[in-house]
Design a protein around this motif. Structure first.
Motif, PDB file in Angstrom:
ATOM      1  N   ASP A  35     -19.059 -21.858 -69.897  1.00 15.71           N
ATOM      2  CA  ASP A  35     -19.185 -22.075 -71.340  1.00 15.71           C
ATOM      3  C   ASP A  35     -20.654 -21.995 -71.741  1.00 15.71           C
ATOM      4  OD1 ASP A  35     -20.462 -24.768 -71.108  1.00 15.71           O
ATOM      5  OD2 ASP A  35     -18.517 -25.309 -70.276  1.00 15.71           O
ATOM      6  N   GLU A  36     -20.891 -21.918 -73.056  1.00 16.33           N
ATOM      7  CA  GLU A  36     -22.225 -21.637 -73.558  1.00 16.33           C
ATOM      8  C   GLU A  36     -23.253 -22.663 -73.094  1.00 16.33           C
ATOM      9  OE1 GLU A  36     -25.180 -19.524 -75.125  1.00 16.33           O
ATOM     10  OE2 GLU A  36     -23.091 -18.910 -74.978  1.00 16.33           O
ATOM     11  N   GLU A  37     -22.895 -23.940 -73.097  1.00 22.09           N
ATOM     12  CA  GLU A  37     -23.847 -24.984 -72.703  1.00 22.09           C
ATOM     13  C   GLU A  37     -24.228 -24.841 -71.234  1.00 22.09           C
ATOM     14  OE1 GLU A  37     -24.183 -29.864 -72.457  1.00 22.09           O
ATOM     15  OE2 GLU A  37     -22.501 -28.916 -73.512  1.00 22.09           O
ATOM     16  N   ARG A  86     -23.854 -22.137 -69.429  1.00 21.20           N
ATOM     17  CA  ARG A  86     -24.508 -20.846 -69.246  1.00 21.20           C
ATOM     18  C   ARG A  86     -26.009 -20.960 -69.522  1.00 21.20           C
ATOM     19  NH1 ARG A  86     -26.412 -16.522 -72.005  1.00 21.20           N
ATOM     20  NH2 ARG A  86     -25.983 -14.443 -71.165  1.00 21.20           N
TER      21      ARG A  86
END
Length: 311
Positions: free
Chosen positions: A293-295, A297
């Motif tokens: 997920d973005e966090e 990543r």
């Protein structure tokens, strides 16, 4: 690769044994040459050919991880120059150790064990250094990497001048020895080479690549004896070619790779110290189909693309 968090931080073993994924190509062991993946920047081919024709060392300057030491692997493979000899420079590196190593204490110990009348063969206690091996007589030039020469003490570049100009050197222990011919082992192997009257004289000047991170200046007398090349600032296009060479065309065409390369070039342009292998690490982990997920990543990107001049 796809992102796989093998370690969960719970301390509890899983029900099924976890099998780690295959390593990236540049972290496979035993180490293998990546010369086929190396993409020479513009101008490097001409510099290599000039060094080959003029029988001059090639001094390649550039930041860490820019591929400086891979150049010689590609040249050696393409021109069949044999296994690359390596001399990694530190502040304690001296010319004599690069030419030959003599185990005087080992010889004395062996003489004491054998007693009077025992063998006094000096050969087993001598080994050529990487530079000395490169200067041995041969039908074809040997390839020698002098890695990070800017880490040496101030005198080493000047000490190299006479050897590189004359292509020969003397081993004093053999010049004083009673036999005219002594067989000495080469660097990195067990092959023996005959040394006559203590002198080593090359017949084919080796192909020498010296790398520098640009952390110091060299004497003019040293520089004029070298062909010099500075690795250029990478562009998005050249970096994507590097990614494709190492990880495949699909990885290079991925959206994640494009974003990482763009951010990487922006940071380089801003003056940050980053290495290409850091970018490859990030693409290898984050360009797969199951990215985190973005966090998480962003946490991985921050971890892998930390500026090199900071702790």
């Amino acid at each position: 690769m796809t992102w796989q968090p093998f370690y969960t931080g719970t301390g509890e073993p899983p029900e099924r044994r976890v099998e780690l994924s295959a390593p990236p190509p540049w972290r496979e062991f035993p180490r293998r040459s990546l010369h086929q993946q190396f993409v020479p920047p513009q101008g490097l081919v001409e510099a290599v050919n000039a060094a080959l024709v003029l029988r001059r060392p090639l001094l390649v300057t550039g930041p860490a991880g820019s591929g400086k030491s891979t150049v010689i692997e590609q040249v050696a493979a393409e021109l069949d120059l044999g296994t690359v000899l390596r001399w990694h420079i530190t502040s304690r590196s001296g010319l004599t150790d690069a030419l030959y190593r003599y185990d005087a204490l080992g010889r004395i110990h062996a003489q004491r064990l054998e007693g009077p009348g025992g063998s006094d063969d000096i050969g087993p206690f001598l080994r050529m250094g990487p530079l000395g091996t490169a200067l041995l007589p041969s039908d074809r030039p040997r390839a020698l990497l002098v890695d990070e020469i800017d880490k040496s003490d101030l005198d080493l570049p000047s000490d190299l001048l006479d050897v590189l100009e004359r292509g020969e050197f003397e081993i004093p222990e053999l010049a004083r020895y009673g036999r005219d011919v002594v067989a000495v082992r080469e660097w990195g192997g067990e092959d023996l080479h005959e040394v006559r009257r203590g002198r080593v004289q090359c017949t084919e000047f080796p192909f020498i690549v010296m790398t520098s991170n640009g952390e110091r200046d060299f004497p003019a007398a040293f520089l004029r004896r070298c062909i010099r090349f500075t690795m250029p600032m990478p562009t998005p296009e050249t970096l994507l070619r590097v990614v494709a060479a190492h990880l495949g065309a699909d990885a290079a065409r991925s959206e994640a790779a494009g974003e990482l390369v763009g951010a990487f070039v922006e940071r380089l342009t801003a003056g940050e110290g980053l290495a290409v292998d850091q970018l490859l690490n990030a693409v290898h982990l984050l360009a797969g189909s199951a990215a985190p997920d973005e966090e998480r990543r962003q946490a991985v990107v921050d971890l892998l693309l930390r500026e090199l001049s900071r702790v």
